[in-house]
Design an enzyme around this catalytic site. Structure first.
Site, mmCIF file in Angstrom:
data_model
loop_
_atom_site.group_PDB
_atom_site.id
_atom_site.type_symbol
_atom_site.label_atom_id
_atom_site.label_comp_id
_atom_site.label_asym_id
_atom_site.label_seq_id
_atom_site.Cartn_x
_atom_site.Cartn_y
_atom_site.Cartn_z
ATOM 1 N N CYS A 55 103.992 -70.375 10.876
ATOM 2 C CA CYS A 55 104.142 -69.217 11.766
ATOM 3 C C CYS A 55 104.138 -67.899 10.987
ATOM 4 C CB CYS A 55 105.441 -69.352 12.564
ATOM 5 S SG CYS A 55 105.642 -68.031 13.768
ATOM 6 N N CYS A 59 111.240 -64.469 11.081
ATOM 7 C CA CYS A 59 112.581 -64.808 11.559
ATOM 8 C C CYS A 59 113.390 -65.463 10.416
ATOM 9 C CB CYS A 59 112.492 -65.755 12.756
ATOM 10 S SG CYS A 59 111.290 -65.198 13.984
ATOM 11 N N CYS A 62 114.293 -69.295 10.318
ATOM 12 C CA CYS A 62 113.371 -70.322 10.803
ATOM 13 C C CYS A 62 112.615 -71.078 9.718
ATOM 14 C CB CYS A 62 112.366 -69.704 11.779
ATOM 15 S SG CYS A 62 111.354 -70.996 12.550
ATOM 16 N N CYS A 99 110.939 -80.306 26.554
ATOM 17 C CA CYS A 99 110.679 -78.952 26.066
ATOM 18 C C CYS A 99 109.701 -78.998 24.902
ATOM 19 C CB CYS A 99 111.965 -78.312 25.555
ATOM 20 S SG CYS A 99 113.343 -78.459 26.694
ATOM 21 N N CYS A 131 109.485 -77.498 30.076
ATOM 22 C CA CYS A 131 109.765 -76.195 29.474
ATOM 23 C C CYS A 131 108.852 -76.032 28.263
ATOM 24 C CB CYS A 131 111.227 -76.157 29.045
ATOM 25 S SG CYS A 131 111.700 -74.611 28.251
ATOM 26 N N CYS A 191 114.775 -69.580 30.362
ATOM 27 C CA CYS A 191 115.690 -70.215 29.432
ATOM 28 C C CYS A 191 115.825 -69.254 28.263
ATOM 29 C CB CYS A 191 115.117 -71.560 28.976
ATOM 30 S SG CYS A 191 116.078 -72.326 27.653
ATOM 31 N N ARG A 263 123.520 -74.622 27.299
ATOM 32 C CA ARG A 263 123.130 -75.729 26.414
ATOM 33 C C ARG A 263 123.787 -75.641 25.045
ATOM 34 N NH1 ARG A 263 117.428 -75.654 26.357
ATOM 35 N NH2 ARG A 263 117.766 -76.275 28.503
HETATM 36 N N1 SAM Z 1 107.895 -69.369 18.112
HETATM 37 C C1 SAM Z 1 108.534 -69.279 19.366
HETATM 38 C C2 SAM Z 1 109.619 -68.229 19.415
HETATM 39 O O1 SAM Z 1 110.135 -67.851 18.364
HETATM 40 O O2 SAM Z 1 109.957 -67.820 20.511
HETATM 41 C C3 SAM Z 1 109.112 -70.599 19.826
HETATM 42 C C4 SAM Z 1 109.782 -71.539 18.851
HETATM 43 S S1 SAM Z 1 111.271 -70.945 18.039
HETATM 44 C C5 SAM Z 1 111.504 -72.195 16.823
HETATM 45 C C6 SAM Z 1 112.530 -71.165 19.274
HETATM 46 C C7 SAM Z 1 113.949 -70.807 18.925
HETATM 47 O O3 SAM Z 1 114.517 -71.777 18.061
HETATM 48 C C8 SAM Z 1 114.216 -69.495 18.213
HETATM 49 O O4 SAM Z 1 114.166 -68.395 19.055
HETATM 50 C C9 SAM Z 1 115.628 -69.723 17.698
HETATM 51 O O5 SAM Z 1 116.574 -69.298 18.654
HETATM 52 C C10 SAM Z 1 115.697 -71.239 17.529
HETATM 53 N N2 SAM Z 1 115.826 -71.605 16.106
HETATM 54 C C11 SAM Z 1 114.839 -71.612 15.187
HETATM 55 N N3 SAM Z 1 115.296 -71.966 13.971
HETATM 56 C C12 SAM Z 1 116.632 -72.162 14.113
HETATM 57 C C13 SAM Z 1 117.665 -72.520 13.215
HETATM 58 N N4 SAM Z 1 117.427 -72.735 11.908
HETATM 59 N N5 SAM Z 1 118.926 -72.667 13.694
HETATM 60 C C14 SAM Z 1 119.161 -72.455 15.018
HETATM 61 N N6 SAM Z 1 118.224 -72.099 15.906
HETATM 62 C C15 SAM Z 1 116.974 -71.943 15.470
HETATM 63 FE FE1 SF4 Z 2 107.799 -68.360 14.362
HETATM 64 FE FE2 SF4 Z 2 110.088 -69.610 13.915
HETATM 65 FE FE3 SF4 Z 2 110.102 -67.026 14.538
HETATM 66 FE FE4 SF4 Z 2 109.410 -68.855 16.428
HETATM 67 S S1 SF4 Z 2 111.406 -68.631 15.451
HETATM 68 S S2 SF4 Z 2 108.383 -66.893 15.955
HETATM 69 S S3 SF4 Z 2 108.402 -70.383 15.103
HETATM 70 S S4 SF4 Z 2 109.209 -67.937 12.671
#
Ligand code: SAM
Ligand code: SF4
Ligand code: DTB
Length: 323
Positions: A55, A59, A62, A99, A131, A191, A263
């Site tokens: 990606c 973030c 992530c 989901c 979802c 959600c 959740r």
């Molecule tokens: N890329 C899309 C986005 O960011 O909206 C969808 C997938 S993203 C992985 C979905 C959510 O997973 C993020 O918004 C975050 O809240 C959660 N998430 C990702 N990594 C995480 C982590 N290490 N611990 C807890 N929640 C996490």
């Molecule tokens: Fe990409 Fe992870 Fe951020 Fe979703 S949460 S936009 S998968 S970097």
């Protein structure tokens, strides 16, 4: 008498909830939970990572962000059949919601999105709530998802408006709200939740929940994630938070959004059995079910089923299949 469902919460009011003695907070959360839900039922949602890693976003939490060295390799979008098989198995194991997550910044029109629309159609036909979480999208893309039979779109606001820039710089908090508006306008349920334990303060947690609670209507589903500290991400060495602070966030979410499914999302593995029990007592009524979240481990289905037996809890049932 003040109504249970409000959209005019002030930050002071929400902070005051976080400051309540635990017994008061628990009482208020539990009373509302019982008034609006069957306290003996928990929804089981199974996650599928349909497009793993690579990606472009930054973030800080992530493991799927390409720029961090997390050991998660970028892979192409899964095949339709593979995903439908996963959904069928999830239903057989007791899930009522499926989901699908994609590590995309945003949806792009084309073959990949068309395949996701097919996935939505087929999972819906299995009698499951469907979802997806695909990043940002336009009104038109939301409309096409709705047409394909999508139940809900997951798009977390993640933290407070003020703390957002400390964690993510490749998009703005306001972009998240814009996507949520497109989802709502298309008639898809929302959600949206966030992550606790990223170094934010109690005021940030209060502000995040205030923003969600002042959406009108409230999100139907509110995932509260505890940060899963993924090696290689900027937040890998973040101090873990006190489980009581995580539980307070669940309880305040329940009080602010009494009708929502709250959740108990990522981070369950780092909670003790007893803290998980407390989360259910404080109003959490949905979990991610299955041994993997998107890239990190989750309690096994057997472990969750055993705890449900011990507590006398039962899963929400999927809708019956059309004959
Ligand atoms: N890329 C899309 C986005 O960011 O909206 C969808 C997938 S993203 C992985 C979905 C959510 O997973 C993020 O918004 C975050 O809240 C959660 N998430 C990702 N990594 C995480 C982590 N290490 N611990 C807890 N929640 C996490
Ligand atoms: Fe990409 Fe992870 Fe951020 Fe979703 S949460 S936009 S998968 S970097
Ligand atoms: C949500 O709020 N949590 C889920 C789901 N929505 C998509 C994702 C949790 C991801 C945890 C880190 C991982 O496994 O990569």
């Amino acid at each position: 008498m003040t109504p249970d469902v409000r959209h005019d919460w002030t930050l002071d009011e929400v902070e005051a909830l976080f400051a309540l003695p635990f017994h008061e907070l628990a009482w208020r959360a539990q009373s509302l939970h019982r008034r609006h839900h069957d306290p003996g039922r928990v929804q089981l949602c199974t996650l599928s990572n349909i497009k793993r890693g690579g990606c472009p976003e930054d973030c800080g939490y992530c493991p799927q962000a390409a720029r961090y060295h997390t050991g998660v390799k970028g892979e192409p979008l899964l095949a339709l059949d593979a995903v439908v098989d996963q959904a069928r198995r999830a239903r057989e194991a007791g899930a009522s919601r499926f989901c699908m997550g994609a590590a995309w910044r945003q949806v792009r029109d084309g073959a990949a999105f068309d395949r996701v629309l097919e996935m939505v159609r087929e999972v819906n036909a299995l009698g499951l709530e469907v979802c997806v979480t695909l990043g940002m999208l336009t009104d038109e893309q939301a409309r096409r998802l709705r047409e394909a039979g999508l139940t809900a779109y997951n798009h977390n606001i993640d933290t407070s408006p003020g703390y957002y820039g400390e964690v993510i710089t490749t998009r703005r908090f306001e972009d998240r709200l814009g996507t949520l508006r497109s989802v709502r306008a298309a008639g898809i349920t929302v959600c949206s939740g966030g992550i606790v334990g990223m170094g934010e303060g109690v005021l940030d947690r209060a502000h995040m929940l205030q923003v969600l609670a002042n959406l009108d209507p409230h999100p139907e589903s509110v995932p509260i994630n505890q940060l899963v500290r993924a090696p290689g991400t900027p937040l890998a060495d973040q101090e873990p938070i006190d489980p009581l602070d995580f539980l307070r966030t669940i309880a305040v979410a329940r009080i602010l959004m009494p009708k929502a499914m709250v959740r108990l999302a990522a981070g369950r593995l780092s909670l003790s059995r007893e803290s998980r029990v407390l989360a259910y007592l404080l109003g959490a009524n949905s979990i991610f079910y299955g041994e993997e979240l998107l890239t990190t481990p989750n309690p096994t289905a057997d472990e969750d089923r055993a705890l449900f037996m011990d507590l006398g809890l039962a899963p929400l049932q999927p809708r019956p299949l059309a004959k």
